[in-house]
Design a protein around this motif. Sequence first.
Motif, PDB file in Angstrom:
ATOM      1  N   PRO A 171      46.247  31.665  27.619  1.00  0.00           N
ATOM      2  CA  PRO A 171      46.493  31.521  29.057  1.00  0.00           C
ATOM      3  C   PRO A 171      45.223  31.930  29.804  1.00  0.00           C
ATOM      4  O   PRO A 171      44.494  32.826  29.353  1.00  0.00           O
ATOM      5  CB  PRO A 171      47.637  32.505  29.319  1.00  0.00           C
ATOM      6  N   ILE A 172      44.940  31.299  30.922  1.00  0.00           N
ATOM      7  CA  ILE A 172      43.689  31.561  31.635  1.00  0.00           C
ATOM      8  C   ILE A 172      43.521  33.035  31.982  1.00  0.00           C
ATOM      9  O   ILE A 172      42.435  33.607  31.811  1.00  0.00           O
ATOM     10  CB  ILE A 172      43.600  30.701  32.914  1.00  0.00           C
ATOM     11  N   ASP A 173      44.575  33.686  32.453  1.00  0.00           N
ATOM     12  CA  ASP A 173      44.463  35.099  32.833  1.00  0.00           C
ATOM     13  C   ASP A 173      44.108  35.968  31.626  1.00  0.00           C
ATOM     14  O   ASP A 173      43.290  36.892  31.726  1.00  0.00           O
ATOM     15  CB  ASP A 173      45.766  35.593  33.466  1.00  0.00           C
ATOM     16  N   GLU A 174      44.716  35.686  30.482  1.00  0.00           N
ATOM     17  CA  GLU A 174      44.410  36.452  29.264  1.00  0.00           C
ATOM     18  C   GLU A 174      42.978  36.195  28.809  1.00  0.00           C
ATOM     19  O   GLU A 174      42.268  37.119  28.397  1.00  0.00           O
ATOM     20  CB  GLU A 174      45.381  36.076  28.147  1.00  0.00           C
ATOM     21  N   PHE A 175      42.550  34.951  28.900  1.00  0.00           N
ATOM     22  CA  PHE A 175      41.191  34.593  28.503  1.00  0.00           C
ATOM     23  C   PHE A 175      40.167  35.325  29.366  1.00  0.00           C
ATOM     24  O   PHE A 175      39.181  35.878  28.860  1.00  0.00           O
ATOM     25  CB  PHE A 175      41.012  33.079  28.627  1.00  0.00           C
ATOM     26  N   ARG A 176      40.395  35.358  30.676  1.00  0.00           N
ATOM     27  CA  ARG A 176      39.493  36.068  31.583  1.00  0.00           C
ATOM     28  C   ARG A 176      39.447  37.556  31.248  1.00  0.00           C
ATOM     29  O   ARG A 176      38.381  38.181  31.263  1.00  0.00           O
ATOM     30  CB  ARG A 176      39.941  35.881  33.035  1.00  0.00           C
ATOM     31  N   GLU A 177      40.608  38.134  30.931  1.00  0.00           N
ATOM     32  CA  GLU A 177      40.669  39.563  30.613  1.00  0.00           C
ATOM     33  C   GLU A 177      39.912  39.872  29.321  1.00  0.00           C
ATOM     34  O   GLU A 177      39.168  40.857  29.244  1.00  0.00           O
ATOM     35  CB  GLU A 177      42.125  40.013  30.482  1.00  0.00           C
ATOM     36  N   GLU A 183      37.064  40.637  38.374  1.00  0.00           N
ATOM     37  CA  GLU A 183      38.005  40.083  39.346  1.00  0.00           C
ATOM     38  C   GLU A 183      37.237  39.546  40.548  1.00  0.00           C
ATOM     39  O   GLU A 183      36.327  40.195  41.069  1.00  0.00           O
ATOM     40  CB  GLU A 183      38.987  41.168  39.789  1.00  0.00           C
ATOM     41  N   GLY A 184      37.577  38.352  40.969  1.00  0.00           N
ATOM     42  CA  GLY A 184      36.889  37.727  42.091  1.00  0.00           C
ATOM     43  C   GLY A 184      35.707  36.868  41.682  1.00  0.00           C
ATOM     44  O   GLY A 184      35.111  36.187  42.518  1.00  0.00           O
ATOM     45  N   LYS A 191      34.691  26.667  37.961  1.00  0.00           N
ATOM     46  CA  LYS A 191      33.542  27.571  37.857  1.00  0.00           C
ATOM     47  C   LYS A 191      33.572  28.337  36.538  1.00  0.00           C
ATOM     48  O   LYS A 191      32.537  28.553  35.902  1.00  0.00           O
ATOM     49  CB  LYS A 191      33.532  28.548  39.037  1.00  0.00           C
ATOM     50  N   LEU A 192      34.756  28.772  36.124  1.00  0.00           N
ATOM     51  CA  LEU A 192      34.892  29.471  34.847  1.00  0.00           C
ATOM     52  C   LEU A 192      34.439  28.568  33.701  1.00  0.00           C
ATOM     53  O   LEU A 192      33.730  29.000  32.787  1.00  0.00           O
ATOM     54  CB  LEU A 192      36.345  29.899  34.638  1.00  0.00           C
ATOM     55  N   LYS A 193      34.830  27.316  33.781  1.00  0.00           N
ATOM     56  CA  LYS A 193      34.447  26.353  32.742  1.00  0.00           C
ATOM     57  C   LYS A 193      32.941  26.145  32.729  1.00  0.00           C
ATOM     58  O   LYS A 193      32.302  26.173  31.666  1.00  0.00           O
ATOM     59  CB  LYS A 193      35.166  25.027  32.973  1.00  0.00           C
TER      60      LYS A 193
END
Length: 250
Positions: A171-177, A183-184, A191-193
């Motif tokens: 999931p995107i949130d888990e991947f970011r973590e 944050e932000g 942009k993440l991609k």
Amino acid sequence: MNEQLSLLPTISSEETVNQANKLIETPQDLTMQEKRIIWVLASFIDEKDTNFRRQKIKIEEFAKVIGITSKNFYNVVEDTIEGLVGKTVTINEGDRRIVLSWLSSAVYHKGKGIVELEFSEMLRPYLLQLNQHMLRTSFKLRNVLALKSRYSGRMYELLKQYENKESRYYPIDEFRELLNVPEGTHQLYSKLKEKVILRAKKDLDAKTDITFELKEYKESRKVVGVSFVVSTNLSNIVSSAQQLPHVHSK
């Protein structure tokens, strides 16, 4: 605890890093230079070791390996190590939430240009005695030392587990973590991609033994998850005679 000090004359890019997948799949708040320190120390561990050994390392050599090129590299290395000593990692094991330090100590030998480092004893289940039947991931040190950013390093660790296996969905949130994206920052998936995933792919394709294909999952036009199919990057399978790669100071 084993008090014997091991003098390590050189850091070899052909040494193997072994880590429990549980540790890899845990969010880590480390800079790229701090991460390189962890990888180098892990590469010193022998599969037969039952305790962590305090490792003596030449600061000048350490600076080159972790990407510090400034003239006052002694001070920068000390600052980097002391920053790492102050950091923790949180691992969830069933009903237990374990908060532990990466390093137990750092001892500097004044006038000798040597530092002694030792992993925290609580990391033993995640770095020691990891036999073939345990959920572990192994890779040569050369695959990660030359990577440009901490995102590339973390993606390599996470994806190496699934080389030539089933795809891995995040999931995107888990991947970011897991990548410790602030944050932000890169809030839009586009942009993440662009700034994280595709830059990491370029880095991994050029310097490591794996490559990946990306698939996106959408809900109402919004990307909510990504999966990776990871395969061996045959173009970067090199001989064991390769020297330490050039590392970047970012």
